[in-house]
Motif scaffolding. Sequence first.
Motif, PDB file in Angstrom:
ATOM      1  N   ILE A  91      11.990  55.025  79.765  1.00 11.86           N
ATOM      2  CA  ILE A  91      11.100  54.738  80.889  1.00 11.86           C
ATOM      3  C   ILE A  91      10.709  56.054  81.534  1.00 11.86           C
ATOM      4  CG2 ILE A  91      10.861  53.568  83.139  1.00 11.86           C
ATOM      5  CD1 ILE A  91      12.980  51.602  82.306  1.00 11.86           C
ATOM      6  N   LEU A 119       8.035  52.725  78.641  1.00 12.32           N
ATOM      7  CA  LEU A 119       7.432  52.048  79.793  1.00 12.32           C
ATOM      8  C   LEU A 119       7.153  53.075  80.890  1.00 12.32           C
ATOM      9  CD1 LEU A 119       6.757  49.331  81.297  1.00 12.32           C
ATOM     10  CD2 LEU A 119       9.093  49.454  82.211  1.00 12.32           C
ATOM     11  N   VAL A 121       6.259  53.506  84.847  1.00 14.67           N
ATOM     12  CA  VAL A 121       6.218  52.872  86.163  1.00 14.67           C
ATOM     13  C   VAL A 121       5.708  53.929  87.136  1.00 14.67           C
ATOM     14  CG1 VAL A 121       7.486  51.614  87.934  1.00 14.67           C
ATOM     15  CG2 VAL A 121       8.217  51.465  85.534  1.00 14.67           C
ATOM     16  N   THR A 193      11.743  50.803  88.803  1.00 16.73           N
ATOM     17  CA  THR A 193      12.205  51.529  87.618  1.00 16.73           C
ATOM     18  C   THR A 193      13.688  51.297  87.382  1.00 16.73           C
ATOM     19  OG1 THR A 193      10.536  53.276  87.817  1.00 16.73           O
ATOM     20  CG2 THR A 193      12.535  53.815  86.603  1.00 16.73           C
ATOM     21  N   LEU A 196      14.326  47.612  86.235  1.00 16.89           N
ATOM     22  CA  LEU A 196      13.879  47.334  84.868  1.00 16.89           C
ATOM     23  C   LEU A 196      14.704  48.084  83.827  1.00 16.89           C
ATOM     24  CD1 LEU A 196       9.982  47.285  85.256  1.00 16.89           C
ATOM     25  CD2 LEU A 196      11.574  45.361  85.121  1.00 16.89           C
ATOM     26  N   SER A 197      15.323  49.182  84.216  1.00 17.86           N
ATOM     27  CA  SER A 197      16.114  49.954  83.260  1.00 17.86           C
ATOM     28  C   SER A 197      17.382  49.225  82.836  1.00 17.86           C
ATOM     29  CB  SER A 197      16.470  51.326  83.847  1.00 17.86           C
ATOM     30  OG  SER A 197      17.418  51.212  84.889  1.00 17.86           O
ATOM     31  N   TYR A 199      17.210  46.404  81.473  1.00 15.45           N
ATOM     32  CA  TYR A 199      16.750  45.548  80.383  1.00 15.45           C
ATOM     33  C   TYR A 199      16.094  46.404  79.308  1.00 15.45           C
ATOM     34  CZ  TYR A 199      17.296  42.173  84.165  1.00 15.45           C
ATOM     35  OH  TYR A 199      17.800  41.435  85.212  1.00 15.45           O
ATOM     36  N   GLU A 200      16.459  46.180  78.069  1.00 11.25           N
ATOM     37  CA  GLU A 200      15.901  46.969  76.975  1.00 11.25           C
ATOM     38  C   GLU A 200      14.495  46.511  76.608  1.00 11.25           C
ATOM     39  OE1 GLU A 200      18.532  47.123  73.661  1.00 11.25           O
ATOM     40  OE2 GLU A 200      20.137  48.155  74.785  1.00 11.25           O
ATOM     41  N   GLU A 201      14.159  45.289  76.943  1.00  8.75           N
ATOM     42  CA  GLU A 201      12.818  44.762  76.664  1.00  8.75           C
ATOM     43  C   GLU A 201      12.571  43.582  77.598  1.00  8.75           C
ATOM     44  OE1 GLU A 201      14.176  41.953  72.910  1.00  8.75           O
ATOM     45  OE2 GLU A 201      13.045  43.785  72.538  1.00  8.75           O
ATOM     46  N   TYR A 203      10.236  43.343  80.057  1.00 13.98           N
ATOM     47  CA  TYR A 203      10.136  43.841  81.424  1.00 13.98           C
ATOM     48  C   TYR A 203       9.401  42.863  82.351  1.00 13.98           C
ATOM     49  CZ  TYR A 203      11.570  48.235  79.256  1.00 13.98           C
ATOM     50  OH  TYR A 203      12.251  49.199  78.569  1.00 13.98           O
ATOM     51  N   GLU A 204       8.326  42.275  81.842  1.00 13.84           N
ATOM     52  CA  GLU A 204       7.577  41.328  82.675  1.00 13.84           C
ATOM     53  C   GLU A 204       8.453  40.139  83.051  1.00 13.84           C
ATOM     54  OE1 GLU A 204       3.920  40.235  80.860  1.00 13.84           O
ATOM     55  OE2 GLU A 204       3.052  42.245  80.994  1.00 13.84           O
ATOM     56  N   ALA A 206      11.640  40.139  83.312  1.00  8.22           N
ATOM     57  CA  ALA A 206      12.669  40.594  84.257  1.00  8.22           C
ATOM     58  C   ALA A 206      12.127  40.602  85.683  1.00  8.22           C
ATOM     59  CB  ALA A 206      13.157  41.988  83.865  1.00  8.22           C
TER      60      ALA A 206
END
Length: 333
Positions: A91, A119, A121, A193, A196-197, A199-201, A203-204, A206
Amino acid sequence: MRIGVLDSNGTFDNPFFQDKKIVKINCKWKDQEYSKDTFGFTHAEYVCSFILKENPEAEIVLVPIVRKNKKSTVLDMIEGIELLIEEHVDIINMSMGDEYKYYKEIEEVCRAATEKGILIVAAYSNQQAEATYPASFPFVVGVKCLGIENPLQVLKYDGTGKNVIFTSKFFSLYHVGIPKFYQGNSFGCAVITGYLSNYEEGYEQAILQFAHSTLNGYYPYQTLKQKQCYFLTNRMEEALERRFIREVTRTERCDTFDSGMEKLRNIKTAEQYPVLFIDHNNYQEICEYKERIRVYAMEHPETEIVLRYPLFNIVERLNLQKKTNRNLNQFTV
């Protein structure tokens, strides 16, 4: 999880950073001068602290492109992103952007990062601007704050766009030892940031998970006058604290934090009051009790637990909610 951060320099000597992983990639920005605020912090130190509050296990790769005048060039921004791509970060957090002009080169380097699965942010400008790049790019998660008076929701996100919108501009500096609030899109960006970090994938999904949960609401503190509270505090003797207890809550019993935590081991004490209110203004000290508070919440789902300051991060609260269907209530995230 490796998080690239483009920001200012800093010393990171606050106790909060003691066990955290922060690597500086200086390159051409070696010995970059920086300015500290009245509390003794640089902008990067605040940003990194918000990220690490939400994910203490993350590794931050800091590229200090922001100068002492709190500005950076477009070339620095581009080269900084290129460097973070080479560092294989997951990220990139950008609490910055260009609000004056669109640059094709910025879009190209940001696309290059996202095509490699990184990703981005980015914060929108704190000023009234038509666009901020890279936050305005459709493939970037852009973060802004509205400053709504008496907001009900913490953030808004519909899942169809890339914008995360906080309803308040203010974020607590409690975790770095300052029980006050600072405002700015930069801090909201860092919170997202950090969250979301974890989660490895996905993101939306999450973001939607938090947005659709009951945690995405400010605690209705006005209701505390209607409920019997057991109040624990680490500053019983302060006049302002006694005033807060009297004017904000319906406190039936008040104890020092340490003694109160011991008394809560007694089942009769635990079951006597419907609300346990914890007001401890020293983050480093109360961190030793985080697990005990979490376990207490799991063992006593009938008790409403309210913390004046944000001791727990978003994921910790979501995980507890999944297990118990109960909230660890905090006045702020």
